[in-house]
Design an enzyme around this catalytic site. Structure first.
Site, PDB file in Angstrom:
ATOM      1  N   HIS A  36       0.838  -1.214   0.000  1.00  0.00           N
ATOM      2  CA  HIS A  36       0.000   0.000   0.000  1.00  0.00           C
ATOM      3  C   HIS A  36       0.872   1.264   0.000  1.00  0.00           C
ATOM      4  CE1 HIS A  36      -2.767  -2.923   2.140  1.00  0.00           C
ATOM      5  NE2 HIS A  36      -3.536  -2.492   1.166  1.00  0.00           N
ATOM      6  N   GLU A 147      -1.358  -4.228  -8.733  1.00  0.00           N
ATOM      7  CA  GLU A 147      -1.578  -5.247  -9.770  1.00  0.00           C
ATOM      8  C   GLU A 147      -1.741  -6.641  -9.167  1.00  0.00           C
ATOM      9  OE1 GLU A 147       1.543  -4.968 -12.661  1.00  0.00           O
ATOM     10  OE2 GLU A 147       0.602  -3.251 -13.668  1.00  0.00           O
TER      11      GLU A 147
END
Ligand code: PAF
Length: 282
Positions: A36, A147
């Site tokens: 993150h 992704e």
């Protein structure tokens, strides 16, 4: 960093930030890790200000899934984001996101049908619905997603294209490459469910995927390489493999053989209490 959890102050805060330049949104469910924070750093490179949302979205968890157990660490997450220079933390409650009488659902067909969509019915409706709401609430110029959730990214881009979303425009929905631990395991909030022994065994997942990609490149038929991958995961301590598929990287249509276009190997497998997903270019 300003933290808001109601719509009116959010609108004021994003209005003020957007007057100073492009605003990037990083949507999350919290329990933040280096993956993150990589999204946040990339967002800071691309925009004047970064907003992060933390909302454990009940609509994307099926019956019997880990909604109650999902790690919630708002205080720690907030400190991490402040240290990264995030301008705004949007942390709505479930009542703010889905007030009494809430009745709207976004279903993206096609790209969400297989893989995690087949294994977790309704999951991508929940993701598309909450992400559309987050986009409308924050109205970011760009949004960044990992992704690691390759199918999720495809669903969100399809939704943005189909609904003619202006903010962010589909071209400004950015996928950021997966961040991995030293042994190759993709970072995930759900890795926290693993015992030390399971965590060590989980590295079999990226290893088996790399081996399958190498076999396919060397000419092994796709179905044989996938069967070897599944066998390697079972031998390595995984209890079940939800799917292991070679797919077209854009449409996610399964590929029986490696063609010339971009392809992706996608796997979801269960070890201990965790269901881990991963994907790699193939
Ligand atoms: O990837 C996630 O953390 C979630 O699916 C998202 C995009 C924040 C929607 O709840």
């Amino acid at each position: 960093m300003q933290t808001v959890n109601r719509i009116d102050p959010l609108r004021d805060a994003v209005g003020a930030l957007r007057r100073e330049g492009p605003l990037a949104l990083v949507p999350t469910m919290g329990a933040l890790h280096e993956g993150h924070l990589t999204l946040v750093r990339e967002a800071r490179r691309r925009a004047a200000h970064v907003a992060v949302s933390i909302f454990v979205n009940p609509r994307q968890f099926g019956a019997g899934e880990d909604l109650a157990a999902y790690p919630r660490r708002l205080a720690e997450d907030s400190a991490l984001l402040a240290a990264e220079g995030v301008a705004l933390l949007w942390a709505p409650t479930a009542e703010v996101m889905y007030p009494a009488g809430y009745a709207t659902n976004i279903a993206v067909t096609g790209v969400s049908d297989g893989l995690c969509g087949a294994a977790r019915p309704g999951h991508f409706d929940g993701v598309a619905t909450v992400v559309c709401k987050l986009f409308n609430q924050v109205r970011p110029d760009l949004a960044l997603f990992g992704e690691k959730d390759w199918q999720q990214l495809a669903v969100i881009r399809r939704m943005a294209r189909d609904l003619d979303l202006v903010r962010p425009h589909v071209d400004r929905i950015i996928g950021v490459p997966t961040v991995r631990e030293a042994d190759g395991l993709a970072m995930s909030s759900r890795n926290a469910y693993l015992t030390p022994a399971e965590r060590a065994a989980a590295a079999a997942l990226p290893r088996a995927m790399q081996a399958a990609i190498a076999r396919i490149a060397a000419g092994t038929p796709v179905d044989a390489a996938l069967a070897e991958l599944v066998a390697a995961l079972h031998a390595g301590g995984f209890a079940a493999v939800d799917y292991a598929a070679l797919c077209d990287a854009g449409t996610l249509a399964p590929l029986a053989e490696r063609g010339t276009g971009p392809a992706r190997l996608l796997v979801a497998a269960r070890i201990g209490r965790a269901r881990l997903i991963d994907n790699m270019a193939a």
